[in-house]
Design a protein around this motif. Sequence first.
Motif, PDB file in Angstrom:
ATOM      1  N   LYS A 187       0.787  -1.232   0.000  1.00  8.62           N
ATOM      2  CA  LYS A 187       0.000   0.000   0.000  1.00  8.62           C
ATOM      3  C   LYS A 187       0.823   1.287   0.000  1.00  8.62           C
TER       4      LYS A 187
ATOM      5  N   TYR B 137       0.133 -17.249  -9.230  1.00  7.35           N
ATOM      6  CA  TYR B 137       0.258 -15.796  -9.105  1.00  7.35           C
ATOM      7  C   TYR B 137       1.544 -15.390  -8.397  1.00  7.35           C
TER       8      TYR B 137
ATOM      9  N   ARG C  24       0.004  -7.706 -13.373  1.00  8.95           N
ATOM     10  CA  ARG C  24      -1.044  -6.726 -13.106  1.00  8.95           C
ATOM     11  C   ARG C  24      -1.949  -6.536 -14.326  1.00  8.95           C
TER      12      ARG C  24
ATOM     13  N   GLY D  62      -4.575  -9.102 -14.796  1.00 11.65           N
ATOM     14  CA  GLY D  62      -5.699  -9.092 -13.871  1.00 11.65           C
ATOM     15  C   GLY D  62      -5.403  -9.586 -12.483  1.00 11.65           C
TER      16      GLY D  62
ATOM     17  N   ASN E 181      -4.504  -9.323  -8.748  1.00  9.56           N
ATOM     18  CA  ASN E 181      -4.565  -8.294  -7.706  1.00  9.56           C
ATOM     19  C   ASN E 181      -3.247  -8.336  -6.935  1.00  9.56           C
TER      20      ASN E 181
ATOM     21  N   ASP F  22      -1.594  -6.236  -4.952  1.00  9.61           N
ATOM     22  CA  ASP F  22      -1.574  -5.839  -3.545  1.00  9.61           C
ATOM     23  C   ASP F  22      -2.120  -6.942  -2.650  1.00  9.61           C
ATOM     24  N   ARG F  23      -3.238  -7.534  -3.052  1.00 17.16           N
ATOM     25  CA  ARG F  23      -3.854  -8.582  -2.239  1.00 17.16           C
ATOM     26  C   ARG F  23      -2.917  -9.767  -2.066  1.00 17.16           C
ATOM     27  N   TYR F  24      -2.268 -10.171  -3.139  1.00 13.08           N
ATOM     28  CA  TYR F  24      -1.413 -11.354  -3.045  1.00 13.08           C
ATOM     29  C   TYR F  24      -0.099 -11.055  -2.321  1.00 13.08           C
TER      30      TYR F  24
END
Length: 336
Positions: free
Chosen positions: A138, A209, A221, A224, A226, A228-230
């Motif tokens: 983040k 991923y 990215r 598709g 994500n 940040d989530r991973y």
Amino acid sequence: METQSKSLKMEGKISFSKYSILFILIGIALLFEVLGWFVVGKSFLMNPQRLFLMILQVAVIGTIAIGVTQIIIAGGIDLSSGSIVALVAVVTASFAQADGASRPVFENLLGLPAFIPILIGLMVGAACGFINGVLIAKTGIPPFIATLGMFVSARGMAQLYTSGKPVSMLTDSFNFIGNGPGGVMPVVIYLLMAGVAYYLLTQTRYGKYVYAIGGNEVAARVSGVNIDRYKILIYTYAGLLSGLAGIVLTGRVNSGQSGMGVGFELDAIASAVIGGASLSGGIGSIPGTLIGSLVLGVVQSGFTYLRINAYIQEIIKGIIIIGAVVMDVMRTKKKN
């Protein structure tokens, strides 16, 4: 015919590259066996007690290295795992003290069922990894800086939590995770975690991923993923495994201490890199890390057996780590 010959040569190179670390492990073990007879007059490999202690040490470092390997594959780094081990150790031990403990941290929480301190310890480890992941995903700060901050902070929190004093006299049910049955529980946990991680990396979308992010984050990215989530998930998983290692170590020594885990992060990184993980990301495997951790374990045990000065051992370990990184850089240059 010529094409077929080239293909066979290439296949041979790939096969050798894949198994070379295993050959190196065997070679190092045999070298210490020979030196053992000449220097000490005894066998290095034929001592069951020594081998068992070595495997126990490898199990703790290896559990951390499983999580660190996934971070490295994803193109990151984690310097905080050793400090997370210490923080989880003291927190877990404070909830696992037996009735009659001479200096209880919580006088009203003695003799709790083992699953409560274990669950709390896992949550603390996962929380530290989650913070690492959020900071990296983040804020965009480099993983080196984010995990270095956790490296310092987690160790400080561990020292503050107990004022630098050990937390001892733990329940037998809790100590079982580090000692029973027959002392092999840490190895069982290590192999179980390795099996889970291997399945996740090779058979699930998560693993796909992780490699994609480390191989080319921009392309992942665009595809598709994500990112940040991973990234948060990867670091949380690594923190969970570091916490588990701290719990196992605490149960094994029947004490939680703020000085635990010093240097574990470097050993975990070295295990992954020696096992073939690339610091540039996108390359690595759990079996390779298992063998890499065994290499470090055999080297450390062998040096101790040969009565080599502890300070010299640290120097040689540093050289091994540098050598592994140099080999990684050379492999990357050849592929490019």
